[in-house]
Design a protein around this motif. Structure first.
Motif, PDB file in Angstrom:
ATOM      1  N   GLY A  89       0.798  -1.210   0.000  1.00 50.97           N
ATOM      2  CA  GLY A  89       0.000   0.000   0.000  1.00 50.97           C
ATOM      3  C   GLY A  89       0.830   1.259   0.000  1.00 50.97           C
ATOM      4  N   ASP A  90       0.188   2.361  -0.344  1.00 50.51           N
ATOM      5  CA  ASP A  90       0.841   3.674  -0.375  1.00 50.51           C
ATOM      6  C   ASP A  90       2.078   3.675  -1.263  1.00 50.51           C
TER       7      ASP A  90
ATOM      8  N   LEU B 190      -1.776  -8.670 -10.893  1.00 46.23           N
ATOM      9  CA  LEU B 190      -0.555  -9.427 -10.618  1.00 46.23           C
ATOM     10  C   LEU B 190      -0.042  -9.217  -9.194  1.00 46.23           C
ATOM     11  N   ASP B 191      -0.510  -8.195  -8.502  1.00 46.31           N
ATOM     12  CA  ASP B 191      -0.022  -7.934  -7.150  1.00 46.31           C
ATOM     13  C   ASP B 191      -0.776  -8.783  -6.131  1.00 46.31           C
ATOM     14  N   VAL B 192      -0.179  -8.944  -4.949  1.00 47.48           N
ATOM     15  CA  VAL B 192      -0.777  -9.726  -3.860  1.00 47.48           C
ATOM     16  C   VAL B 192      -0.596  -8.967  -2.549  1.00 47.48           C
ATOM     17  N   VAL B 193      -1.355  -9.371  -1.535  1.00 45.27           N
ATOM     18  CA  VAL B 193      -1.191  -8.789  -0.204  1.00 45.27           C
ATOM     19  C   VAL B 193       0.001  -9.451   0.496  1.00 45.27           C
ATOM     20  N   PRO B 194       0.509  -8.839   1.558  1.00 41.32           N
ATOM     21  CA  PRO B 194       1.651  -9.434   2.262  1.00 41.32           C
ATOM     22  C   PRO B 194       1.329 -10.803   2.863  1.00 41.32           C
ATOM     23  N   ALA B 195       2.376 -11.590   3.063  1.00 40.26           N
ATOM     24  CA  ALA B 195       2.268 -12.901   3.716  1.00 40.26           C
ATOM     25  C   ALA B 195       3.441 -13.074   4.666  1.00 40.26           C
TER      26      ALA B 195
ATOM     27  N   ALA C  37      -1.352  -3.904 -12.275  1.00 40.79           N
ATOM     28  CA  ALA C  37      -0.714  -3.676 -10.980  1.00 40.79           C
ATOM     29  C   ALA C  37      -1.711  -3.043 -10.013  1.00 40.79           C
ATOM     30  N   ASP C  38      -1.390  -3.099  -8.735  1.00 47.41           N
ATOM     31  CA  ASP C  38      -1.961  -2.219  -7.709  1.00 47.41           C
ATOM     32  C   ASP C  38      -3.439  -2.430  -7.385  1.00 47.41           C
ATOM     33  N   GLU C  39      -4.015  -3.573  -7.726  1.00 44.03           N
ATOM     34  CA  GLU C  39      -5.415  -3.789  -7.342  1.00 44.03           C
ATOM     35  C   GLU C  39      -5.565  -3.878  -5.835  1.00 44.03           C
ATOM     36  N   GLU C  40      -4.530  -4.405  -5.157  1.00 44.02           N
ATOM     37  CA  GLU C  40      -4.629  -4.608  -3.716  1.00 44.02           C
ATOM     38  C   GLU C  40      -4.471  -3.311  -2.922  1.00 44.02           C
ATOM     39  N   ASP C  41      -4.276  -2.196  -3.622  1.00 43.43           N
ATOM     40  CA  ASP C  41      -4.301  -0.900  -2.943  1.00 43.43           C
ATOM     41  C   ASP C  41      -5.388  -0.049  -3.586  1.00 43.43           C
ATOM     42  N   ARG C  42      -5.024   1.004  -4.286  1.00 44.81           N
ATOM     43  CA  ARG C  42      -6.041   1.909  -4.826  1.00 44.81           C
ATOM     44  C   ARG C  42      -6.169   1.857  -6.342  1.00 44.81           C
ATOM     45  N   GLY C  43      -5.358   1.042  -6.994  1.00 44.02           N
ATOM     46  CA  GLY C  43      -5.436   0.946  -8.448  1.00 44.02           C
ATOM     47  C   GLY C  43      -4.880   2.142  -9.182  1.00 44.02           C
TER      48      GLY C  43
ATOM     49  N   ALA D 253     -24.223 -28.262 -12.837  1.00 46.34           N
ATOM     50  CA  ALA D 253     -23.946 -26.927 -12.302  1.00 46.34           C
ATOM     51  C   ALA D 253     -25.219 -26.088 -12.249  1.00 46.34           C
ATOM     52  N   VAL D 254     -25.425 -25.415 -11.126  1.00 47.17           N
ATOM     53  CA  VAL D 254     -26.518 -24.453 -10.982  1.00 47.17           C
ATOM     54  C   VAL D 254     -25.868 -23.076 -10.897  1.00 47.17           C
ATOM     55  N   VAL D 255     -25.972 -22.318 -11.963  1.00 55.69           N
ATOM     56  CA  VAL D 255     -25.268 -21.037 -12.069  1.00 55.69           C
ATOM     57  C   VAL D 255     -26.216 -19.919 -11.654  1.00 55.69           C
ATOM     58  N   VAL D 256     -25.814 -19.151 -10.640  1.00 56.67           N
ATOM     59  CA  VAL D 256     -26.661 -18.085 -10.101  1.00 56.67           C
ATOM     60  C   VAL D 256     -25.868 -16.783 -10.036  1.00 56.67           C
ATOM     61  N   PRO D 257     -26.546 -15.641 -10.191  1.00 60.37           N
ATOM     62  CA  PRO D 257     -25.859 -14.360 -10.018  1.00 60.37           C
ATOM     63  C   PRO D 257     -25.695 -14.049  -8.537  1.00 60.37           C
ATOM     64  N   TYR D 258     -24.667 -13.288  -8.201  1.00 62.66           N
ATOM     65  CA  TYR D 258     -24.542 -12.801  -6.831  1.00 62.66           C
ATOM     66  C   TYR D 258     -23.812 -11.470  -6.836  1.00 62.66           C
ATOM     67  N   CYS D 259     -23.916 -10.768  -5.710  1.00 60.50           N
ATOM     68  CA  CYS D 259     -23.282  -9.468  -5.541  1.00 60.50           C
ATOM     69  C   CYS D 259     -22.085  -9.629  -4.619  1.00 60.50           C
ATOM     70  N   MET D 260     -20.942  -9.097  -5.020  1.00 60.68           N
ATOM     71  CA  MET D 260     -19.761  -9.139  -4.169  1.00 60.68           C
ATOM     72  C   MET D 260     -19.867  -8.098  -3.066  1.00 60.68           C
ATOM     73  N   GLY D 261     -19.465  -8.490  -1.860  1.00 60.23           N
ATOM     74  CA  GLY D 261     -19.514  -7.560  -0.745  1.00 60.23           C
ATOM     75  C   GLY D 261     -18.384  -6.551  -0.771  1.00 60.23           C
ATOM     76  N   GLY D 262     -17.240  -6.949  -1.342  1.00 60.80           N
ATOM     77  CA  GLY D 262     -16.086  -6.062  -1.418  1.00 60.80           C
ATOM     78  C   GLY D 262     -15.972  -5.416  -2.780  1.00 60.80           C
ATOM     79  N   GLY D 263     -14.759  -5.152  -3.204  1.00 59.39           N
ATOM     80  CA  GLY D 263     -14.562  -4.450  -4.466  1.00 59.39           C
ATOM     81  C   GLY D 263     -13.414  -5.017  -5.271  1.00 59.39           C
ATOM     82  N   THR D 264     -13.429  -4.754  -6.576  1.00 58.39           N
ATOM     83  CA  THR D 264     -12.396  -5.205  -7.497  1.00 58.39           C
ATOM     84  C   THR D 264     -12.091  -4.077  -8.482  1.00 58.39           C
ATOM     85  N   ASP D 265     -11.224  -4.373  -9.436  1.00 56.56           N
ATOM     86  CA  ASP D 265     -10.914  -3.398 -10.485  1.00 56.56           C
ATOM     87  C   ASP D 265     -12.086  -3.173 -11.435  1.00 56.56           C
ATOM     88  N   ALA D 266     -13.170  -3.923 -11.266  1.00 51.70           N
ATOM     89  CA  ALA D 266     -14.374  -3.636 -12.045  1.00 51.70           C
ATOM     90  C   ALA D 266     -14.829  -2.194 -11.831  1.00 51.70           C
TER      91      ALA D 266
END
Length: 429
Positions: free
Chosen positions: A20-21, A77-82, A136-142, A362-375
């Protein structure tokens, strides 16, 4: 043709930790690896950087029918710390053990990047243009990745009508009313918006031993208590309504939209997918006030993680303002609107068809993500964004705990299943 497991393992071995940052490393090497695979597959890549080593790779595969709108396939391509001390295997080893590929990014989201690269290396011949973006940078602010690309290089995504990316299309086994196990495959057609707020309470500074009815700390604590105690009303978006109705039908569970909480309870484990997305959420997460115990400060601050549903943001912020009280103001720390794509669309039908071709039950259903992505970035270009990163998962596998978790891993056979589904979708959509 590249092997999807080997490609995913190679990607994991690039330490692309994003702290981050602007503190990140390794994205350049990972981007060069991706660009090399694309180039070897006959797909010329472009590497673009807002800042040195904050690398993005974009490429376009021409379709056989140029009259069709293009499809964007985007992954980060980025990841959070481990912390290696917490893990059973070194988090950047890309080790295969017990039928799983282990490592940071295995499910968030180097698995999808690897599936995409493997599909392209097979000689993919799509009907429509396919634009590939490894960012890059999806795991922060993009701001070094998707948001920068959308602002500075929108021409790269010209003609794209829809996009696919992380957090959807995976197996979610749940028990039905008649004792069967139903294999749900939730595909994300929406995600909540993010409004991270800083609250600032102002008052009168003074000595801690004296009464003070303008204490900024007390004003702030009062506002936070009201926010935490507030019960936000149910708001059913088209995606969530469709999830409840279609999942209830598949499981043989009665659905009563006038009693959403009761319906969610009857859905059992499937209800966990929808709990965060039937209401706005306001979660206090950070506090700061004062510098000495016997001094009443003139200001006190807090941060609140606010998540809003499509179509609810204006109403939610107005309600929140009414909870702040005297002497408390708010400002945005981060603000990205919700995302919503059509549930009933040829894109969704094509994703469902590709899944059922590999898993007829397979039973394919729509759903809403609780968090966020680069979408949230790509939707600004008028692109309908879906979460579709197909995976076959064994029953009992804690997939939703893997992203950002300790001992992140993905089943090897699940990766191969996902590659087959993705290749079919990209070829036929």
């Amino acid at each position: 043709m590249a092997d999807v497991v080997e490609v995913c393992a190679d990607l994991i071995r690039f330490d692309t930790t994003n702290r981050g940052d602007g503190d990140s490393e390794g994205e350049r090497e990972a981007a060069e690896y991706v660009a090399g695979l694309l180039d070897a597959s006959g797909v010329p890549p472009k590497i673009l950087e807002r800042a040195p080593r904050r690398s993005n790779v974009v490429a376009r595969i021409p379709g056989t029918d140029p009259s069709l709108p293009a499809l964007l396939v985007q992954g980060h391509l980025d990841v959070v710390p481990a912390d290696a001390a917490d893990w059973s295997v070194p988090p950047f080893s890309g080790e295969v053990r017990d039928g799983f590929l282990w490592g940071r990014g295995a499910v968030d989201m180097k698995d999808f990047c690897a599936m995409t690269l493997a599909a392209v290396s097979s000689g993919l011949r799509p009907r429509r243009d396919v634009v590939l973006a490894f960012v890059a940078d999806e795991e922060d602010r993009g701001e070094y990745g998707a948001h920068w690309l959308v602002e500075e290089h929108p021409e790269l995504f010209e003609g794209c009508a829809a996009a696919i990316s992380e957090s959807g299309g995976y197996t979610y086994p749940v028990p039905a009313a008649d004792g069967r196990t139903v294999r749900l495959y939730p595909v994300a057609t929406a995600e909540r918006g993010t409004a991270h707020l800083r609250l600032t309470a102002r008052g009168r500074a003074g000595h801690g031993s004296r009464p003070n009815d303008e204490n900024a700390v007390i004003r702030l604590v009062g506002a936070l208590q009201r926010i935490a105690a507030h019960r936000w009303p149910v708001r059913l978006t088209p995606t969530v309504r469709a999830f409840l109705e279609r999942t209830g039908e598949a499981l043989g569970v009665p659905v009563d939209l006038s009693d959403v909480d009761g319906t969610i309870a009857r859905l059992g484990p499937a209800g966990a997918l929808v709990v965060p997305t039937v209401r706005v959420s306001t979660t206090p997460t950070m506090l700061s006030a004062g510098y000495k115990v016997n001094v009443i400060p003139s200001t006190a601050t807090a941060q609140v993680d606010v998540r809003v549903l499509p179509g609810t943001e204006e109403e939610a912020l107005a309600e929140l303002d009414g909870l702040l009280g005297e002497g408390v103001e708010r400002e945005f720390v981060a603000h990205q609107g919700p995302v919503q794509a059509p549930v009933d669309s040829p894109w969704f039908d094509a994703m469902a068809g590709a899944l059922r071709a590999e898993d007829p039950d397979a039973v394919v259903v729509p759903y809403c993500m609780g968090g966020g992505t680069d979408a949230k970035a790509f939707s600004q270009l008028g692109i309908d964004c879906y979460g579709f990163a197909p995976l076959s998962l064994p029953e009992g596998f804690p997939y939703r705990a893997m992203a950002h978790g300790v001992d992140e891993r993905v089943p090897v056979e699940g990766l191969r299943f996902g590659e087959r589904v993705l290749t079919r979708f990209l070829t036929e959509a």
